[in-house]
Design a protein around this motif. Structure first.
Motif, PDB file in Angstrom:
ATOM      1  N   THR A  90       0.841  -1.199   0.000  1.00 25.31           N
ATOM      2  CA  THR A  90       0.000   0.000   0.000  1.00 25.31           C
ATOM      3  C   THR A  90       0.875   1.248   0.000  1.00 25.31           C
ATOM      4  O   THR A  90       2.071   1.169   0.294  1.00 25.31           O
ATOM      5  N   CYS A  91       0.260   2.409  -0.298  1.00 26.06           N
ATOM      6  CA  CYS A  91       1.079   3.607  -0.535  1.00 26.06           C
ATOM      7  C   CYS A  91       1.507   4.312   0.746  1.00 26.06           C
ATOM      8  O   CYS A  91       2.541   4.962   0.779  1.00 26.06           O
ATOM      9  N   GLY A  92       0.686   4.207   1.793  1.00 27.21           N
ATOM     10  CA  GLY A  92       1.038   4.881   3.043  1.00 27.21           C
ATOM     11  C   GLY A  92       0.711   6.368   3.049  1.00 27.21           C
ATOM     12  O   GLY A  92       0.908   7.041   4.061  1.00 27.21           O
ATOM     13  N   LEU A  93       0.237   6.889   1.940  1.00 29.02           N
ATOM     14  CA  LEU A  93       0.050   8.338   1.811  1.00 29.02           C
ATOM     15  C   LEU A  93      -1.398   8.759   1.588  1.00 29.02           C
ATOM     16  O   LEU A  93      -1.794   9.852   1.978  1.00 29.02           O
ATOM     17  N   CYS A  94      -2.190   7.903   0.955  1.00 28.45           N
ATOM     18  CA  CYS A  94      -3.566   8.286   0.627  1.00 28.45           C
ATOM     19  C   CYS A  94      -4.400   8.366   1.912  1.00 28.45           C
ATOM     20  O   CYS A  94      -3.971   7.951   2.980  1.00 28.45           O
ATOM     21  N   ARG A  95      -5.606   8.868   1.763  1.00 19.31           N
ATOM     22  CA  ARG A  95      -6.459   9.060   2.940  1.00 19.31           C
ATOM     23  C   ARG A  95      -6.725   7.737   3.674  1.00 19.31           C
ATOM     24  O   ARG A  95      -6.640   7.671   4.902  1.00 19.31           O
ATOM     25  N   ALA A  96      -7.031   6.679   2.899  1.00 17.16           N
ATOM     26  CA  ALA A  96      -7.319   5.385   3.527  1.00 17.16           C
ATOM     27  C   ALA A  96      -6.111   4.887   4.323  1.00 17.16           C
ATOM     28  O   ALA A  96      -6.245   4.427   5.461  1.00 17.16           O
ATOM     29  N   CYS A  97      -4.917   4.997   3.740  1.00 16.63           N
ATOM     30  CA  CYS A  97      -3.707   4.550   4.440  1.00 16.63           C
ATOM     31  C   CYS A  97      -3.463   5.396   5.693  1.00 16.63           C
ATOM     32  O   CYS A  97      -3.123   4.865   6.751  1.00 16.63           O
ATOM     33  N   ARG A  98      -3.642   6.714   5.560  1.00 19.02           N
ATOM     34  CA  ARG A  98      -3.413   7.587   6.730  1.00 19.02           C
ATOM     35  C   ARG A  98      -4.411   7.279   7.842  1.00 19.02           C
ATOM     36  O   ARG A  98      -4.113   7.436   9.012  1.00 19.02           O
ATOM     37  N   CYS A 105      -6.582   1.211   0.231  1.00 21.07           N
ATOM     38  CA  CYS A 105      -5.578   2.105  -0.387  1.00 21.07           C
ATOM     39  C   CYS A 105      -5.961   2.430  -1.831  1.00 21.07           C
ATOM     40  O   CYS A 105      -6.341   1.559  -2.600  1.00 21.07           O
ATOM     41  N   GLU A 106      -5.824   3.733  -2.170  1.00 16.26           N
ATOM     42  CA  GLU A 106      -6.196   4.178  -3.512  1.00 16.26           C
ATOM     43  C   GLU A 106      -5.084   3.948  -4.536  1.00 16.26           C
ATOM     44  O   GLU A 106      -5.307   4.061  -5.728  1.00 16.26           O
ATOM     45  N   HIS A 107      -3.892   3.657  -4.058  1.00 15.30           N
ATOM     46  CA  HIS A 107      -2.756   3.501  -4.991  1.00 15.30           C
ATOM     47  C   HIS A 107      -1.994   2.221  -4.665  1.00 15.30           C
ATOM     48  O   HIS A 107      -0.768   2.216  -4.658  1.00 15.30           O
TER      49      HIS A 107
HETATM   50 ZN   LIG Z   1      -2.699   4.241   0.200  1.00 18.78          ZN
END
Ligand SMILES: [Zn+2]
Length: 342
Positions: A90-98, A105-107
């Protein structure tokens, strides 16, 4: 170092690959301890990939490892620590990850062992943020089954279906890895658990895990038995992962306003649905995939407290993997098959 790679459909080979470089910023090098096999491995092995992927691909979607080296900027892990590994990049940066909902995760960069190289290799570099430390009392196998087998089920039952103490649940395939986890997790909060198995020798094993009622689906229509057990009322929750073969019966097993939560479709991905039953009975259908990292931590806390335990069918080394996947495909398994790596 050794890695178990899918070379072509149904052909796995143990190959020599270069070990990972020193960990980069935010990364750690892990020495893989144990890999738990899942149906996703069987799909990959069969070549039923519905996503683009490049072969050869290192297999293994669910695993534990020991921290060998930490990269710059990693402060929450130390060498020698046992960790459970989140299965998706997962990206760790998108809203879902945060918001710590990594499975939304969106990315997302893909699922390890399916789109990306998996964990059936001796060492791997991974972002520290995707590793969940195992608490004292949880061993390499417990940490290996925390992401998919227990984490997915925690997320299905408690985040999505919002299962409550005192409710009745139907768990499909109580002898599967996730089925055996679902029986235990539901029973431990005080639910009445009905489960299905495919052979009579699995009945006692399912009861030993806490199932109150066990139905051999090859001998009886499970939905009829469920109606009888619940005095025609139906269950509050159905735990689905079989799909095509059980879908209509699962909907019929629900009480008015009941919830069906699903994370898989091992018998087929398409089915017909009675829409009138859906709206008149006010059923809730919940799709679930993966878990939050907190689900993994919660599952391991329950293992450490002795509330739940992984059910292990067999442990194999690299040389036993082909036979293990065939055994899984034949549904001749009760609990998890574990690949011991280190
Ligand atoms: Zn993400």
């Amino acid at each position: 170092m050794r890695a178990l790679q899918l070379i072509e459909d149904r052909r796995l080979e143990l190959v020599d690959v270069a070990p990972p470089p020193p960990p980069a910023v935010g990364e750690v090098t892990l020495r893989i301890k144990a890999v738990a096999l899942n149906h996703i491995d069987v799909w990959g092995w069969r070549g039923m990939a519905f996503a683009k992927r490049k072969l050869p691909l290192t297999v293994g979607a669910e695993a534990s490892g020991e921290v060998e080296a930490i990269g710059p900027g990693v402060s929450n892990l130390v060498p020698g620590q046992l960790v459970s590994i989140y299965g998706a990049r997962t990206c760790g940066l998108c809203r879902a990850c945060r918001e710590k909902r990594d499975n939304l995760c969106e990315h997302v960069g893909g699922v390890h062992g399916f789109h990306l190289d998996g964990f059936a290799q001796e060492k791997i570099n991974l972002p520290a943020r995707l590793l969940v430390p195992a608490p004292p009392g949880v061993d390499a196998i417990g940490a290996a089954v925390a992401p998919v087998t227990f984490g997915t089920v925690e997320h299905m039952l408690f985040d999505n279906a919002k299962l409550e103490p005192g409710e009745t649940i139907l768990v499909h395939a109580g002898g599967s890895g996730i089925g055996s986890a679902a029986i235990q997790l539901a029973k431990k909060i005080g639910c009445t658990v009905i489960t299905t198995v495919g052979s009579n020798d699995k009945i006692e094993k399912a009861k030993a895990l806490g199932a109150d009622h066990v139905i051999n689906y090859r001998e009886d229509r499970f939905e009829g038995v469920v109606r009888k057990i619940t005095r025609k009322k139906g269950v509050d929750v159905v735990f689905e992962h079989v799909g095509k073969d059980t879908w209509a019966g699962s909907m019929f097993s629900l009480k008015r306003g009941g919830r069906l939560v699903t994370c898989g479709s091992t018998s087929g991905v398409s089915t017909e649905m009675n829409l009138m039953m859906l709206f008149q009975q006010q059923l809730k259908l919940l799709g679930s995939f993966g878990c939050r990292m907190e689900n993994m931590a919660n599952a391991m806390q329950k293992m450490a407290a002795g509330l739940v335990a992984p059910v292990i069918d067999t442990e194999v080394g690299f040389d036993g993997i082909d036979a293990a996947l065939k055994r899984m495909e034949g549904r001749d398994v009760f609990g998890k098959i574990i690949l011991r790596v280190g």
